[in-house]
Design an enzyme around this catalytic site. Structure first.
Site, mmCIF file in Angstrom:
data_model
loop_
_atom_site.group_PDB
_atom_site.id
_atom_site.type_symbol
_atom_site.label_atom_id
_atom_site.label_comp_id
_atom_site.label_asym_id
_atom_site.label_seq_id
_atom_site.Cartn_x
_atom_site.Cartn_y
_atom_site.Cartn_z
ATOM 1 N N HIS A 129 0.404 30.912 -5.748
ATOM 2 C CA HIS A 129 0.558 30.529 -4.350
ATOM 3 C C HIS A 129 1.759 29.619 -4.123
ATOM 4 O O HIS A 129 2.303 29.577 -3.017
ATOM 5 C CB HIS A 129 -0.715 29.831 -3.865
ATOM 6 N N PHE A 375 -7.312 30.951 -9.893
ATOM 7 C CA PHE A 375 -6.106 30.338 -10.451
ATOM 8 C C PHE A 375 -4.960 30.226 -9.442
ATOM 9 O O PHE A 375 -3.783 30.309 -9.818
ATOM 10 C CB PHE A 375 -5.635 31.125 -11.682
ATOM 11 N N CYS A 376 -5.288 30.010 -8.170
ATOM 12 C CA CYS A 376 -4.261 29.912 -7.117
ATOM 13 C C CYS A 376 -3.319 31.110 -7.150
ATOM 14 O O CYS A 376 -2.118 30.980 -6.898
ATOM 15 C CB CYS A 376 -3.489 28.598 -7.240
ATOM 16 N N ALA A 377 -3.898 32.259 -7.475
ATOM 17 C CA ALA A 377 -3.175 33.534 -7.451
ATOM 18 C C ALA A 377 -4.165 34.599 -6.986
ATOM 19 O O ALA A 377 -4.409 35.596 -7.664
ATOM 20 C CB ALA A 377 -2.607 33.867 -8.819
#
Length: 465
Positions: A129, A375-377
């Protein structure tokens, strides 16, 4: 980009000393164990060398720039020498700028604020992100997840060929995935970008701690990374690369340090002459200790011999992948396939387990710290798990009880400070949890799976299919 391990014996390279390597943590089953930090992709432990360097400097801490006192001058020299150290570490070109920021996220938001108003931005859905989201004021084209490195290049070439023929363009790409650890074909993507008149920024947050990054060799226009991934403390980052867009943009923050001269105008307003150097985007009192810690980490990795560190890490990657392959219930997530080169970042799911439950058991029963979630993805993990974009799940544990289906994954990550024993304990723990189940009861609390105060679970041995 490939990782070279030729003629190197990983056994001659010991793990680099890091903070916390002797910390013990309690186990719910009784006793204590040395903590196994296997969450390097989130934040790597600080190198002991970095901490020692910072401690030695701390008594001489002073204001940076413009101070007449000895400590201020010493701190200014240290700050600017750190800039040169980072530039050398990254292989910067003579006219490149090194701007100090708070993190990779901050670096890419700075660049997003500096791109020309009519710039088109191309970014893969596979990005963290930090590099997926900053381009809010630009015309953005999101590219689908490629399944091979060559497909990544082909996808970019088609998108760039279809863009308006005039005007600036920027490509943003990761160097190593924070989910799969896979290396991306950065040099080939840079060539494709430049062939179509675009520039390229490399998110090296996961690449720089694991593999040498050379701006000139890769032929990228900018590189961004964070100190806390590179074995330095939190709160410092770098954006390095071409100076022209940065010089032309309004300062990222307005304030002291970014301005060369400020004067009142006749109409009562204020006239400002801004710096054209990196200081233009470094307003305010800088994080001297954070900057120095990054430079110290760069020196430590270079002096330890990056090629040898890479070779040892690749041996750990091999052990983890082979160990997980021996457990049929485990599925390792991958975009490019099993043979793709990667750094020490591996995500997986376990059949029959909620990912948060599995990660909690690793921590509570074995003293192993990993990460679970998206995982901020989010788009990438959803693609790899084959889930619908509307399915529940977030960056953290889902609202699911232990044993229920999880739309998240588990990530194990390691690097230059990881002892062999941590890897061996992790693989043993995975095998035991899958074969025998958790030894403790767990519950969901505030979205996290945590040990139940009720005590020991009724263990049922699971037969291997």
């Amino acid at each position: 980009m490939s990782v070279s391990t030729a003629a190197l014996d990983p056994s001659v390279c010991a793990p680099l000393p890091v903070l916390g390597q002797d910390v013990t943590v309690p186990l719910v089953t009784g006793g204590e164990v040395t903590y196994a930090a296997l969450d390097y992709a989130a934040s790597a432990p600080a190198l002991q060398r970095v901490w020692d360097d910072v401690a030695a400097y701390a008594p001489y801490y002073g204001s940076v720039h413009r101070g007449a006192g000895y400590l201020s001058q010493l701190s200014t020299d240290l700050f600017e020498n750190s800039r040169r150290t980072v530039a050398e570490f990254l292989g910067c070109r003579a006219d490149d700028q090194v701007v100090f920021t708070r993190s990779t996220t901050d670096s890419l938001n700075l660049l997003a604020a500096a791109i020309p108003a009519d710039c088109q931005v191309f970014v893969y859905e596979t990005e963290h992100h930090a590099s997926l989201l900053p381009w809010r004021d630009a015309q953005v084209t999101y590219l689908n997840a490629p399944r091979t490195p060559s497909q990544a290049v082909e996808t970019l070439e088609r998108a760039l060929a279809d863009r308006a023929p005039y005007g600036p363009a920027l490509v943003c790409v990761t160097g190593a995935s924070n989910v799969t650890g896979e290396l991306w074909p950065v040099r080939e993507l840079a060539a494709a970008a430049h062939a179509h008149g675009a520039r390229i920024v490399l998110d090296a947050a996961q690449l720089a701690p694991h593999h040498p990054v050379d701006i000139a060799e890769l032929d990228v226009d900018w590189v961004a990374f964070s100190g806390h991934k590179l074995y330095a403390p939190f709160g410092s980052g770098v954006l390095a690369g071409r100076a022209d867009w940065l010089r032309a943009a309004e300062p990222y923050l307005a304030g002291g340090g970014a301005s060369r001269k400020v004067a009142r105008r006749a109409d009562g307003g204020v006239e400002v002459d801004w710096h054209t150097t990196a200081a233009r985007h470094e307003a305010g009192s800088p994080n001297v200790i954070g900057v120095y810690s990054i430079a110290s980490a760069c020196k430590a990795l270079t002096e330890a011999g990056f090629d040898t560190l890479v070779a040892r890490e690749q041996e750990l990657v091999r052990r983890v992948r082979e160990g997980l392959a021996d457990v049929p219930e485990v599925r390792v997530l991958s975009l490019f396939g099993d043979d793709a080169p990667r750094v020490g970042v591996i995500s997986f799911v376990v059949r029959g387990w909620n990912s948060s439950h599995f990660a909690a058991a690793l921590s509570a029963e074995y003293g192993i710290g990993v990460r679970d979630g998206l995982f901020c993805a989010h788009p990438l993990v959803r693609t790899l798990l084959g889930s619908d974009p509307q399915d529940p799940g977030e960056c953290g544990a889902p609202e699911a009880e232990p044993g229920e289906r999880s739309l998240n994954a588990i990530r194990v990550s390691f690097g230059a400070g990881t002892p062999d024993e941590h890897i061996e304990r992790f693989l043993r723990a995975v095998t035991e949890l899958v074969r025998e189940g958790a030894r403790w009861k767990y519950r969901t609390e505030d979205g996290r799976c945590v040990p139940d105060r009720g005590g020991i679970a009724q263990v049922q041995v699971r037969e291997t299919p």
